[in-house]
Motif scaffolding. Structure first.
Motif, PDB file in Angstrom:
ATOM      1  N   TYR A 367       0.824  -1.216   0.000  1.00 42.06           N
ATOM      2  CA  TYR A 367       0.000   0.000   0.000  1.00 42.06           C
ATOM      3  C   TYR A 367       0.855   1.261   0.000  1.00 42.06           C
ATOM      4  CZ  TYR A 367      -3.800  -3.186   0.715  1.00 42.06           C
ATOM      5  OH  TYR A 367      -4.708  -4.202   0.530  1.00 42.06           O
ATOM      6  N   TRP A 368       2.142   1.119  -0.039  1.00 44.22           N
ATOM      7  CA  TRP A 368       3.031   2.266  -0.217  1.00 44.22           C
ATOM      8  C   TRP A 368       4.316   1.776  -0.890  1.00 44.22           C
ATOM      9  CZ3 TRP A 368       1.486   0.753   4.713  1.00 44.22           C
ATOM     10  CH2 TRP A 368       2.426   0.041   5.451  1.00 44.22           C
ATOM     11  N   ALA A 369       5.090   2.729  -1.388  1.00 51.20           N
ATOM     12  CA  ALA A 369       6.311   2.374  -2.118  1.00 51.20           C
ATOM     13  C   ALA A 369       7.488   3.104  -1.481  1.00 51.20           C
ATOM     14  CB  ALA A 369       6.168   2.770  -3.586  1.00 51.20           C
ATOM     15  N   SER A 370       8.150   2.436  -0.571  1.00 49.94           N
ATOM     16  CA  SER A 370       9.322   3.028   0.090  1.00 49.94           C
ATOM     17  C   SER A 370      10.578   2.352  -0.476  1.00 49.94           C
ATOM     18  CB  SER A 370       9.229   2.779   1.605  1.00 49.94           C
ATOM     19  OG  SER A 370       9.528   1.431   1.876  1.00 49.94           O
ATOM     20  N   PRO A 371      11.765   2.775  -0.062  1.00 51.01           N
ATOM     21  CA  PRO A 371      12.980   2.107  -0.545  1.00 51.01           C
ATOM     22  C   PRO A 371      12.984   0.603  -0.260  1.00 51.01           C
ATOM     23  CG  PRO A 371      13.531   4.200   0.459  1.00 51.01           C
ATOM     24  CD  PRO A 371      12.071   3.999   0.699  1.00 51.01           C
ATOM     25  N   ILE A 372      12.275   0.168   0.802  1.00 56.37           N
ATOM     26  CA  ILE A 372      12.240  -1.279   1.094  1.00 56.37           C
ATOM     27  C   ILE A 372      11.542  -2.019  -0.052  1.00 56.37           C
ATOM     28  CG2 ILE A 372      11.309  -3.051   2.647  1.00 56.37           C
ATOM     29  CD1 ILE A 372      11.604  -1.101   4.937  1.00 56.37           C
ATOM     30  N   GLU A 373      10.357  -1.508  -0.479  1.00 58.34           N
ATOM     31  CA  GLU A 373       9.623  -2.161  -1.572  1.00 58.34           C
ATOM     32  C   GLU A 373      10.404  -2.017  -2.883  1.00 58.34           C
ATOM     33  OE1 GLU A 373       8.058  -0.081   0.621  1.00 58.34           O
ATOM     34  OE2 GLU A 373       7.179  -1.758   1.742  1.00 58.34           O
ATOM     35  N   ALA A 374      11.053  -0.855  -3.047  1.00 61.15           N
ATOM     36  CA  ALA A 374      11.813  -0.629  -4.286  1.00 61.15           C
ATOM     37  C   ALA A 374      12.896  -1.701  -4.439  1.00 61.15           C
ATOM     38  CB  ALA A 374      12.441   0.762  -4.264  1.00 61.15           C
ATOM     39  N   ARG A 375      13.545  -2.050  -3.328  1.00 58.77           N
ATOM     40  CA  ARG A 375      14.584  -3.082  -3.382  1.00 58.77           C
ATOM     41  C   ARG A 375      13.995  -4.432  -3.783  1.00 58.77           C
ATOM     42  NH1 ARG A 375      17.004  -0.481   0.934  1.00 58.77           N
ATOM     43  NH2 ARG A 375      15.955  -1.751   2.482  1.00 58.77           N
ATOM     44  N   VAL A 471       2.300  -6.203  -6.440  1.00 64.33           N
ATOM     45  CA  VAL A 471       1.183  -5.342  -6.832  1.00 64.33           C
ATOM     46  C   VAL A 471       1.107  -4.189  -5.830  1.00 64.33           C
ATOM     47  CG1 VAL A 471      -1.335  -5.226  -7.030  1.00 64.33           C
ATOM     48  CG2 VAL A 471      -0.119  -7.248  -7.832  1.00 64.33           C
ATOM     49  N   PHE A 472       0.941  -2.987  -6.345  1.00 64.66           N
ATOM     50  CA  PHE A 472       0.833  -1.807  -5.483  1.00 64.66           C
ATOM     51  C   PHE A 472      -0.569  -1.227  -5.625  1.00 64.66           C
ATOM     52  CE2 PHE A 472       5.236  -2.525  -6.029  1.00 64.66           C
ATOM     53  CZ  PHE A 472       5.841  -2.103  -4.844  1.00 64.66           C
ATOM     54  N   LEU A 473      -1.246  -0.987  -4.492  1.00 64.40           N
ATOM     55  CA  LEU A 473      -2.614  -0.465  -4.538  1.00 64.40           C
ATOM     56  C   LEU A 473      -2.646   0.961  -3.989  1.00 64.40           C
ATOM     57  CD1 LEU A 473      -4.560  -3.609  -3.268  1.00 64.40           C
ATOM     58  CD2 LEU A 473      -4.078  -2.925  -5.615  1.00 64.40           C
ATOM     59  N   PHE A 474      -3.031   1.886  -4.835  1.00 64.11           N
ATOM     60  CA  PHE A 474      -3.187   3.298  -4.432  1.00 64.11           C
ATOM     61  C   PHE A 474      -4.581   3.728  -4.871  1.00 64.11           C
ATOM     62  CE2 PHE A 474       1.405   2.800  -4.720  1.00 64.11           C
ATOM     63  CZ  PHE A 474       1.873   3.509  -3.630  1.00 64.11           C
ATOM     64  N   ILE A 475      -5.612   3.174  -4.218  1.00 57.71           N
ATOM     65  CA  ILE A 475      -6.980   3.373  -4.717  1.00 57.71           C
ATOM     66  C   ILE A 475      -7.828   4.162  -3.730  1.00 57.71           C
ATOM     67  CG2 ILE A 475      -7.048   1.422  -6.322  1.00 57.71           C
ATOM     68  CD1 ILE A 475      -8.183  -0.287  -4.091  1.00 57.71           C
ATOM     69  N   GLY A 476      -7.206   5.106  -3.042  1.00 51.87           N
ATOM     70  CA  GLY A 476      -7.970   5.996  -2.182  1.00 51.87           C
ATOM     71  C   GLY A 476      -8.039   5.492  -0.748  1.00 51.87           C
ATOM     72  N   ALA A 477      -8.759   6.244   0.071  1.00 56.41           N
ATOM     73  CA  ALA A 477      -8.764   5.956   1.499  1.00 56.41           C
ATOM     74  C   ALA A 477     -10.127   6.254   2.120  1.00 56.41           C
ATOM     75  CB  ALA A 477      -7.687   6.802   2.170  1.00 56.41           C
TER      76      ALA A 477
END
Ligand SMILES: Cc1cc2nc3c(=O)[nH]c(=O)nc-3n(C[C@H](O)[C@H](O)[C@H](O)COP(=O)(O)OP(=O)(O)OC[C@H]3O[C@@H](n4cnc5c(N)ncnc54)[C@H](O)[C@@H]3O)c2cc1C
Length: 565
Positions: A367-375, A471-477
């Protein structure tokens, strides 16, 4: 293990380790007490709360950080005019490093509350000390040697969860994978750990935790402390996103005793943003984590008590004659007592309606894209769902690491939902493909590991299946207001907190149906869902708190608080 030199130490050594002159030291004396140490004294021990900031008048002190398997790595040797301390000392948290006298030492010890007084009363000196404390924390984060050690396979969901929590909390740590690291294997053997029971966490105080929850880990490393049940705070703030942190900074700097509670980590949604480009004053953009860490440190500088991570479960009325009007019930039966409450609990990410989604969350669905997910996604193909600004930022950030980003959007264009600059940037990025009018149909895989993703164009009905693991989900809150269900705080049909004039002619803009309870930021019905708006509301609500406390509180509140500008 090879010694790790932080780039910040190399580039900003003078600011990180300033030498105070005689005049500076004279100004500091009134905040502390004289102390002597003999050679060999352990002045500060990693994992234990240090006595405060320690200014060295004479003698030598060696600063080391634990480097695994009982080894120590020397960071620096201090002499007269140097001071021992980093951000942990601002709020009496356990130290991350060791300090040992290697010669007899004369010093001034400034305890944490007095250090905060120094920051406020001696602005110029305070600025230099604060900058050094922040840079030293940055140095420890970069060197990745001190703090807790998480041991487990690098793609494991619980390893990612613990790493994510420590990163979001701004706490230096190491993650060691026993498949590739001999030190991890030695520790596993030494503690007789069955590899099926990983991850484990080795805390700086020597305690070993088996796959802990975030609260258990936070308590062990000293981030989370027991709530003071006797104390009545002027204001209890629920949520440490931009709205809550702004309210905390303004309230505490204007003399209100302030406590902030958050169930996850400081920073809220903004803390998960890879790059915020529209926040005033940052023309080159700033990562959400960097912006929020500054606010968190600023709040601690003014003495705000942080209770993170701890979830507020209930807002109740206080009984008795203590002056408290409200109670906030948190985990483990603890209760915070306050005169006023600010609801800044924001919003939480929406999930996709797919039956087996939960089994991939934490390992393959993010649900977010930080350096951890980027790696994790390096040189791989990923799918990102969403068409708002957060989706745009995520796609651009991931495109710098992944082989390809496929962006799925429900509408036929991004133009109506995404800022122009992000639409342009996506167009310019050769490895982002936008598939409009397309939705995910199925996630396929086993044991939490995603193997394939199937999506369908809703107009052509054409179906595509690709071998994709992330899969990354950025579909609102949706608003975080479930906890208010039985608290007599009126919500609108979508669950946002109602405030202001539609509740009655005497209601202030941010006042809820309960007197002395205010709502700010994304959780408030009708608010603008932006960092700047949340921060603005956080600043604005403090005037309403003062007015309320002056009218109802037991505490003398000046009509025009000191320090207000
Ligand atoms: C990925 C992403 C990128 C974004 N980028 C931008 C951008 O570039 N520019 C911009 O202006 N805006 C951006 N936004 C929007 C912006 O982040 C939000 O508008 C802002 O964070 C709202 O702040 P807030 O403090 O009101 O709430 P939040 O940020 O949602 O914080 C609320 C906090 O309350 C806590 N909480 C919730 N319930 C409880 C409870 N019961 N007890 C204790 N704590 C609780 C949560 O854990 C959370 O930390 C972005 C959002 C996302 C998700």
């Amino acid at each position: 293990m090879a010694p790790t030199v932080s780039p910040t130490i190399v580039a900003r050594r003078d600011q990180m380790f300033p030498v105070l002159d005689d005049a500076d030291i004279e100004r500091m004396r009134r905040f502390g007490e004289a102390r002597s140490y003999v050679s060999g004294d352990h002045i500060v021990t990693a994992g234990e709360v240090s006595p405060g900031l320690i200014v060295i008048l004479s003698g030598k002190v060696e600063i080391t950080q634990p480097a695994g398997l009982g080894q120590r790595e020397v960071i620096i040797a201090y002499g007269s005019g140097n001071f021992i301390g980093e951000l942990a000392q601002l709020s009496s948290r356990p130290s991350l490093v060791n300090a040992e006298a290697i010669e007899p030492v004369e010093a001034i010890v400034i305890p944490s509350p007095r250090l905060r007084d120094l920051m406020v009363q001696e602005a110029g000196l305070g600025e230099r000390v604060m900058r050094a404390l922040i840079l030293r924390r940055v140095g420890l984060l970069e060197s990745g040697t001190s703090g807790p050690i998480v041991i487990g396979p690098s793609g494991n969901g619980d390893v990612l969860r613990l790493q994510g929590f420590l990163t979001r909390s701004g706490l230096p740590h190491r993650a060691l994978d026993p498949d590739t690291d001999t030190c991890a294997r030695t520790l596993i053997e030494r503690f007789h750990i069955d590899p099926h029971h990983l991850p484990i966490v080795l805390c700086p105080n020597g305690k070993l935790l088996h796959n802990p929850g975030e609260s258990e880990l936070a308590r062990c490393v000293g981030l989370l402390r027991p709530v003071n049940a006797e104390k009545v705070y002027d204001v209890g703030i629920v949520g440490a996103g931009p709205a809550g942190l702004a309210a905390a900074v303004y309230a505490a700097s204007e003399g209100l005793s302030t406590i902030v509670l958050d169930c996850r980590a400081f920073g809220g949604q903004a803390g998960t943003s890879s790059r915020i480009e529209n926040y005033l004053g940052f023309p080159t953009g700033i990562s959400g984590m960097a912006l929020m860490a500054r606010a968190y440190n600023q709040a601690q500088k003014f003495g705000v008590e942080m209770v993170i991570p701890d979830e507020v479960k209930l807002l109740g009325a206080a009984a008795g004659s203590s002056g408290a009007r409200y109670t906030l019930d948190v985990g483990d039966g603890e209760t915070v007592r306050t005169r006023t409450v600010v609801i800044a609990s924001g919003a939480r990410y929406r999930r996709l309606d797919i039956a087996n989604l939960a089994q991939f969350e934490g390992t393959s669905v993010h649900y977010w894209a930080s350096p951890i997910e980027a790696r994790l996604c390096k040189d791989k193909e990923v799918v990102l769902v969403g068409a708002g600004n957060s989706a745009g930022q995520g796609a651009v950030f991931l495109a710098n690491h992944a082989k390809k980003v496929t962006l799925l959007a429900r509408r036929n264009s991004l133009d109506a939902t995404m800022s122009r600059y992000l639409v342009e940037r996506i167009k310019a990025q050769p490895n982002i493909e936008v598939l409009p009018e397309t939705e995910i149909e199925a996630l396929e895989g086993n044991d939490g590991d995603l193997d394939r993703v199937r999506w369908r164009n809703q107009v052509t009905r054409l179906e595509t299946t690709r071998p994709i693991r992330h899969v990354f989900l950025f579909i609102g809150a949706d608003p975080n207001t479930d906890w208010l269900a039985n608290c007599n705080v009126a919500l609108d049909a979508k669950g946002f907190v109602r405030t202001g004039s539609d509740l009655g002619p005497t209601h202030g803009l941010m006042e809820t149906t309960r007197s002395g309870v205010f709502a700010i930021g994304d959780v408030r019905c009708g608010s603008i869902k932006r960092v700047a708006a949340a921060v603005g509301e956080g600043a604005q609500v403090v005037a309403a708190l003062h007015a309320y406390l002056a009218q109802h509180g037991n505490r003398a509140v000046a009509s025009e608080p000191a320090g207000r500008q």
